[in-house]
Enzyme design. Structure first.
Site, mmCIF file in Angstrom:
data_model
loop_
_atom_site.group_PDB
_atom_site.id
_atom_site.type_symbol
_atom_site.label_atom_id
_atom_site.label_comp_id
_atom_site.label_asym_id
_atom_site.label_seq_id
_atom_site.Cartn_x
_atom_site.Cartn_y
_atom_site.Cartn_z
ATOM 1 N N ASP A 166 -13.114 -9.237 -0.241
ATOM 2 C CA ASP A 166 -14.172 -8.938 -1.223
ATOM 3 C C ASP A 166 -14.797 -10.235 -1.729
ATOM 4 O O ASP A 166 -16.015 -10.335 -1.899
ATOM 5 C CB ASP A 166 -13.606 -8.141 -2.404
ATOM 6 C CG ASP A 166 -13.644 -6.640 -2.143
ATOM 7 O OD1 ASP A 166 -13.674 -6.250 -0.965
ATOM 8 O OD2 ASP A 166 -13.638 -5.858 -3.113
ATOM 9 N N ASP A 199 -3.379 -18.305 -3.416
ATOM 10 C CA ASP A 199 -4.121 -18.761 -4.601
ATOM 11 C C ASP A 199 -5.007 -19.949 -4.256
ATOM 12 O O ASP A 199 -6.177 -20.024 -4.672
ATOM 13 C CB ASP A 199 -3.159 -19.068 -5.760
ATOM 14 C CG ASP A 199 -1.902 -19.803 -5.330
ATOM 15 O OD1 ASP A 199 -1.624 -19.861 -4.121
ATOM 16 O OD2 ASP A 199 -1.189 -20.324 -6.208
ATOM 17 N N LYS A 235 2.177 -16.282 0.465
ATOM 18 C CA LYS A 235 2.705 -16.716 -0.830
ATOM 19 C C LYS A 235 4.196 -16.938 -0.659
ATOM 20 O O LYS A 235 5.034 -16.437 -1.417
ATOM 21 C CB LYS A 235 2.385 -15.637 -1.885
ATOM 22 C CG LYS A 235 2.639 -16.042 -3.320
ATOM 23 C CD LYS A 235 1.671 -17.075 -3.863
ATOM 24 C CE LYS A 235 2.037 -17.427 -5.304
ATOM 25 N NZ LYS A 235 1.293 -18.613 -5.795
ATOM 26 N N ASP A 287 -7.246 -7.734 1.410
ATOM 27 C CA ASP A 287 -8.149 -6.854 0.672
ATOM 28 C C ASP A 287 -8.923 -7.666 -0.374
ATOM 29 O O ASP A 287 -10.152 -7.585 -0.492
ATOM 30 C CB ASP A 287 -7.288 -5.768 -0.006
ATOM 31 C CG ASP A 287 -8.089 -4.583 -0.476
ATOM 32 O OD1 ASP A 287 -9.313 -4.551 -0.256
ATOM 33 O OD2 ASP A 287 -7.487 -3.671 -1.076
ATOM 34 N N TYR A 298 0.827 -1.207 0.000
ATOM 35 C CA TYR A 298 0.000 0.000 0.000
ATOM 36 C C TYR A 298 0.857 1.252 0.000
ATOM 37 O O TYR A 298 1.290 1.757 1.034
ATOM 38 C CB TYR A 298 -1.049 -0.092 1.128
ATOM 39 C CG TYR A 298 -2.102 -1.055 0.651
ATOM 40 C CD1 TYR A 298 -1.783 -2.407 0.517
ATOM 41 C CD2 TYR A 298 -3.339 -0.620 0.214
ATOM 42 C CE1 TYR A 298 -2.689 -3.311 -0.028
ATOM 43 C CE2 TYR A 298 -4.248 -1.519 -0.324
ATOM 44 C CZ TYR A 298 -3.920 -2.853 -0.446
ATOM 45 O OH TYR A 298 -4.805 -3.731 -1.001
#
Ligand code: ATP
Length: 358
Positions: free
Chosen positions: A249, A221, A188, A245, A134
């Site tokens: 969603d 993933d 990851k 984030d 960010y």
């Protein structure tokens, strides 16, 4: 002790409508549970840009610092002018200024409300909120994105041991209060070996202090697929900023609609309720915006305040608000158009208030 001061910031687009609806529900909760909430307001977003030359000025940040809790309406920051011309993102600015390191994003199916998920589920994502990719908040000075030459853009992803430790601690502490008592760290580390390796190191250290909590690690993933295929097998998910984030969603939409997705930005000393969705300029002013996500976020804020102030009435009020929201959403007649209903924003708020008083 006087009641908590709640700073309401309208924001842009549908912000004034859903903040107004949320204020009405908070006022009703205050009456019902004798909370003595004291409402304050300040202007941010485009309205502030016109008046003061910036979308969030220092006086608003100072006001937020002394408030007991904040309700932030959605902001159209993608449409703001550059930072040099006053277009600061109020959300990122407040998260950084108040050190709101945990973005807590619950997602759960509700009885009586259709959802794309193939099964009922109830999970909470603890998303680190102050660093990662960010660019507006991850460096001490200047943005974490830059162009070394005209044809190359670079973005820095910052992962610090302290930030990983505290988001993991927040996630485990919350998991200890839930029946499933299960934490999944999402990462990851197969390609981001050093940075996500550091994140996992801290998660494992915190896991060792919570032997009663089941702990597992899943690649981001794979987690996207798990959430679609079998969301019920997850309880508390702890992850870095951008993964959280995106996954939240996905989880919000699976639970029924992103328009239902509540969130709380919490730090050690401050908390800010904020819907996950944006400012929906396409429906602004029409009186049809769904206020559910922000009302749910405000309910989380009351619960947070209840724990912080050791005030059971605030905790009860937060839970009653959340239950009243579930009841209003279970009734097709009180749903807004995004959920296939015909209720207005204010009509939905009235239904929540009626359910809380009933
Ligand atoms: P922004 O630029 O602020 O991100 P946006 O419209 O690009 O705004 P969202 O606000 O997330 O992004 O909206 C995506 C879609 O979902 C839009 O069609 C919008 O009308 C709808 N939507 C978002 N929030 C709500 C809500 N609370 N009630 C009803 N519809 C909503």
């Amino acid at each position: 002790m006087t009641g908590p001061a709640i700073l309401l910031l309208d924001g842009d687009g549908i912000g004034p409508e859903i903040v107004g609806a949320t204020r009405a529900v908070l006022a009703a909760a205050s009456d019902r549970f004798a909370l003595d909430l004291r409402f304050q307001t300040a202007t941010i977003g485009f309205a502030a840009l016109d008046a003061t030359g910036t979308t969030i000025d220092a006086a608003v940040i100072a006001q937020a610092r002394v408030a007991d809790g904040i309700v932030l309406g959605p902001v159209s920051h993608n449409a703001y002018p550059p930072v040099a011309e006053g277009g600061l993102n109020p959300s990122g600015t407040l998260r950084r200024a108040l050190d709101l390191f945990a973005n807590i994003r619950p997602a759960a199916t509700r009885t009586g409300l259709p959802a794309p998920a193939t099964m009922p589920f109830d999970l909470v994502i603890f998303r680190e909120n102050t660093e990662g990719f960010y660019a507006d908040r991850n460096l001490h000075l200047g943005p974490g994105e830059f162009m070394p030459d005209a044809d190359t853009a670079m973005a820095l992803r910052k992962i610090s041991r302290r930030a990983c430790r505290r988001i993991a601690e927040a996630g485990f502490a919350h998991a200890a209060t839930r029946p499933a008592a299960h934490v999944t760290a999402v990462h990851k580390a197969n390609v981001l070996r050093v940075s996500d390796g550091l994140f996992l190191e801290e998660c494992r250290a915190v896991a060792a202090a919570y032997p009663a909590i089941r702990y597992e690690e899943v690649l981001v993933d794979a987690m996207a697929a798990h959430l679609v295929r079998n969301p019920a097998c997850h309880d508390v998910i702890v992850t870095t900023n951008m993964f959280g984030d995106i996954l939240s969603d996905l989880a919000g939409e699976l639970s029924g609609s992103l328009g239902l997705a509540a969130s709380l930005n919490a730090g050690s000393d401050h908390a800010m309720a904020q819907a996950q969705h944006g400012s929906a300029p396409d429906i602004a002013g029409a009186g049809v915006a769904n206020p559910a996500a922000l009302i749910g976020s405000a309910a989380m804020l009351l619960e947070w305040l209840g724990a912080r102030r050791s005030a059971p009435a605030l905790t009860r009020a937060g839970r009653a608000m959340a239950a009243a929201l579930d009841a209003a959403l279970a009734n097709p007649a009180t749903r807004t158009p995004d959920l296939g209903g015909r209720a207005s924003t204010d009509g939905m708020a009235r239904a929540v208030i009626a359910a809380m008083q009933g």
